[in-house]
Every structure is written in C-alpha cells, then in structure tokens.
Design a protein around this motif. Sequence first.
Motif, PDB file in Angstrom:
ATOM      1  N   PRO A   1      -6.622   0.000   2.160  1.00 56.07           N
ATOM      2  CA  PRO A   1      -5.327   0.084   1.479  1.00 56.07           C
ATOM      3  C   PRO A   1      -5.454  -0.351   0.027  1.00 56.07           C
ATOM      4  N   GLY A   2      -4.484   0.012  -0.789  1.00 56.24           N
ATOM      5  CA  GLY A   2      -4.474  -0.419  -2.184  1.00 56.24           C
ATOM      6  C   GLY A   2      -4.400   0.752  -3.135  1.00 56.24           C
ATOM      7  N   LYS A   3      -4.440   0.446  -4.410  1.00 59.38           N
ATOM      8  CA  LYS A   3      -4.296   1.452  -5.467  1.00 59.38           C
ATOM      9  C   LYS A   3      -5.514   2.376  -5.564  1.00 59.38           C
TER      10      LYS A   3
ATOM     11  N   SER B   1       5.156   1.718   2.634  1.00 58.10           N
ATOM     12  CA  SER B   1       6.487   2.296   2.472  1.00 58.10           C
ATOM     13  C   SER B   1       7.120   1.798   1.180  1.00 58.10           C
ATOM     14  N   GLY B   2       7.716   2.714   0.442  1.00 62.76           N
ATOM     15  CA  GLY B   2       8.378   2.375  -0.808  1.00 62.76           C
ATOM     16  C   GLY B   2       7.462   2.344  -2.013  1.00 62.76           C
ATOM     17  N   GLU B   3       6.167   2.409  -1.799  1.00 67.64           N
ATOM     18  CA  GLU B   3       5.206   2.380  -2.902  1.00 67.64           C
ATOM     19  C   GLU B   3       5.063   3.791  -3.466  1.00 67.64           C
ATOM     20  N   PRO B   4       5.283   3.983  -4.772  1.00 66.30           N
ATOM     21  CA  PRO B   4       5.189   5.332  -5.331  1.00 66.30           C
ATOM     22  C   PRO B   4       3.747   5.830  -5.420  1.00 66.30           C
TER      23      PRO B   4
ATOM     24  N   ALA C   1       0.515   5.796   9.674  1.00 72.36           N
ATOM     25  CA  ALA C   1      -0.035   4.924  10.710  1.00 72.36           C
ATOM     26  C   ALA C   1       0.853   3.693  10.796  1.00 72.36           C
ATOM     27  N   LEU C   2       1.281   3.344  12.007  1.00 78.94           N
ATOM     28  CA  LEU C   2       2.181   2.216  12.207  1.00 78.94           C
ATOM     29  C   LEU C   2       1.463   1.047  12.855  1.00 78.94           C
ATOM     30  N   ASP C   3       1.774  -0.162  12.383  1.00 82.18           N
ATOM     31  CA  ASP C   3       1.293  -1.378  13.024  1.00 82.18           C
ATOM     32  C   ASP C   3       2.256  -1.652  14.182  1.00 82.18           C
ATOM     33  N   PRO C   4       1.809  -1.521  15.440  1.00 84.76           N
ATOM     34  CA  PRO C   4       2.731  -1.674  16.568  1.00 84.76           C
ATOM     35  C   PRO C   4       3.265  -3.097  16.754  1.00 84.76           C
ATOM     36  N   PHE C   5       2.624  -4.084  16.129  1.00 87.54           N
ATOM     37  CA  PHE C   5       3.061  -5.465  16.283  1.00 87.54           C
ATOM     38  C   PHE C   5       3.619  -6.058  15.007  1.00 87.54           C
ATOM     39  N   GLY C   6       3.842  -5.230  14.009  1.00 87.30           N
ATOM     40  CA  GLY C   6       4.369  -5.727  12.740  1.00 87.30           C
ATOM     41  C   GLY C   6       5.271  -4.689  12.097  1.00 87.30           C
ATOM     42  N   PRO C   7       5.877  -5.045  10.983  1.00 83.61           N
ATOM     43  CA  PRO C   7       6.814  -4.140  10.325  1.00 83.61           C
ATOM     44  C   PRO C   7       6.152  -3.127   9.399  1.00 83.61           C
ATOM     45  N   GLU C   8       4.839  -3.118   9.336  1.00 87.42           N
ATOM     46  CA  GLU C   8       4.141  -2.299   8.353  1.00 87.42           C
ATOM     47  C   GLU C   8       4.010  -0.834   8.760  1.00 87.42           C
ATOM     48  N   ALA C   9       4.134   0.036   7.756  1.00 85.13           N
ATOM     49  CA  ALA C   9       3.848   1.461   7.904  1.00 85.13           C
ATOM     50  C   ALA C   9       2.889   1.827   6.776  1.00 85.13           C
ATOM     51  N   TYR C  10       1.820   2.507   7.119  1.00 86.01           N
ATOM     52  CA  TYR C  10       0.782   2.893   6.161  1.00 86.01           C
ATOM     53  C   TYR C  10       0.801   4.417   6.049  1.00 86.01           C
ATOM     54  N   HIS C  11       1.072   4.923   4.854  1.00 86.48           N
ATOM     55  CA  HIS C  11       1.174   6.360   4.640  1.00 86.48           C
ATOM     56  C   HIS C  11      -0.120   6.840   3.981  1.00 86.48           C
ATOM     57  N   VAL C  12      -0.745   7.845   4.582  1.00 82.90           N
ATOM     58  CA  VAL C  12      -2.035   8.337   4.108  1.00 82.90           C
ATOM     59  C   VAL C  12      -1.832   9.624   3.317  1.00 82.90           C
ATOM     60  N   PHE C  13      -2.386   9.642   2.113  1.00 87.83           N
ATOM     61  CA  PHE C  13      -2.313  10.784   1.213  1.00 87.83           C
ATOM     62  C   PHE C  13      -3.723  11.207   0.832  1.00 87.83           C
ATOM     63  N   GLU C  14      -3.902  12.502   0.599  1.00 89.30           N
ATOM     64  CA  GLU C  14      -5.166  12.969   0.039  1.00 89.30           C
ATOM     65  C   GLU C  14      -4.984  13.144  -1.459  1.00 89.30           C
ATOM     66  N   VAL C  15      -5.949  12.627  -2.209  1.00 90.07           N
ATOM     67  CA  VAL C  15      -5.952  12.757  -3.656  1.00 90.07           C
ATOM     68  C   VAL C  15      -6.592  14.100  -3.984  1.00 90.07           C
ATOM     69  N   PRO C  16      -5.905  14.967  -4.734  1.00 90.04           N
ATOM     70  CA  PRO C  16      -6.485  16.273  -5.065  1.00 90.04           C
ATOM     71  C   PRO C  16      -7.790  16.131  -5.845  1.00 90.04           C
TER      72      PRO C  16
ATOM     73  N   ILE D   1      -2.587   4.543 -12.341  1.00 95.58           N
ATOM     74  CA  ILE D   1      -2.701   3.135 -12.675  1.00 95.58           C
ATOM     75  C   ILE D   1      -1.289   2.572 -12.745  1.00 95.58           C
ATOM     76  N   GLY D   2      -1.042   1.434 -12.177  1.00 92.92           N
ATOM     77  CA  GLY D   2       0.271   0.803 -12.256  1.00 92.92           C
ATOM     78  C   GLY D   2       1.151   1.208 -11.101  1.00 92.92           C
ATOM     79  N   ASN D   3       2.457   1.387 -11.380  1.00 92.98           N
ATOM     80  CA  ASN D   3       3.413   1.601 -10.303  1.00 92.98           C
ATOM     81  C   ASN D   3       3.698   3.061 -10.006  1.00 92.98           C
ATOM     82  N   GLY D   4       2.921   3.982 -10.568  1.00 95.59           N
ATOM     83  CA  GLY D   4       3.105   5.393 -10.263  1.00 95.59           C
ATOM     84  C   GLY D   4       3.951   6.135 -11.268  1.00 95.59           C
ATOM     85  N   HIS D   5       4.595   5.414 -12.203  1.00 95.57           N
ATOM     86  CA  HIS D   5       5.438   6.063 -13.196  1.00 95.57           C
ATOM     87  C   HIS D   5       4.694   6.281 -14.506  1.00 95.57           C
ATOM     88  N   GLU D   6       3.507   5.710 -14.643  1.00 91.58           N
ATOM     89  CA  GLU D   6       2.732   5.869 -15.853  1.00 91.58           C
ATOM     90  C   GLU D   6       1.981   7.193 -15.826  1.00 91.58           C
TER      91      GLU D   6
END
Length: 121
Positions: free
Chosen positions: A11-13, A62-65, A76-91, A98-103
């Motif tokens: 996970p991460g940027k 979730s909510g991360e641009p 992918a959902l963590d069945p024992f926690g509130p986390e949701a991990y969304h998987v994207f392919e980078v073209p 870099i940053g919050n997705g608006h740059e």
Amino acid sequence: MKTIHKFRLEPGKEPTTLSLREGCKVVRCEYLVAQKAVFLWVQQPLSVTVPMVERQFRVAMSGEPVPDAYEYLDTALDPFGPEAYHVFEVPAGEGMAIGNGHERFGSDEFGQSGWRNNLAS
C-alpha cells in the motif's frame, strides 16, 4: 498452457511493479489476514517464450484520490477491520502522482521540479 501466480501489493503512494508475461490477466484481489497484506492473483502464459512486461499496481484506501488514468481493478476488504483497499493499474508510461492526487505529474510539460512552482502561483 497457463498458470495463476499470487503477488503481494504494497500500500502507499508508490506503485508495486511486477514482471509478468505478456497477455496476463488479473483474476482476483484479496486482503489476507494472516499476512496483513493485499494480494493479486494473475493468470499468465506458462511458456518461457512469451516476453515479460512490467506492469504497475497501486493500492489506495477509501477516499484517497488517484489519477483519472489509473484503471480500477478490484477492492480487497479486511474482514476484521474497517479498511478497504482499492487496487488500480497504473497505465504504461504514466508519470508518478505526487501528493494528494490534485497536483500535476512529474512527467508533464512543467518537468519534475517546475510543477510545484506552477501550482503555487
């Protein structure tokens, strides 16, 4: 012949880069509690004569641009926690966000260092 391999995504940027066989297909994404990580299952040709290609995948919470060009694959959902991990392919050839997705991307016409100055004005 073909096979399915399992790959861990970080996970991460920064996206995770995988060397896969040309013509591969993502078939599943899941959060594995025992490893506390997101995994991707990829179907790919088994023949060693099929060339390798590098593909990049990004895990976002979730909510991360993410840039519009990123292609959503699965959640992918963590069945024992509130986390949701969304998987994207980078073209292929896409600059790194870099940053919050608006740059702007580091690979655009402003160059790696000039984009920050443009946003400040």
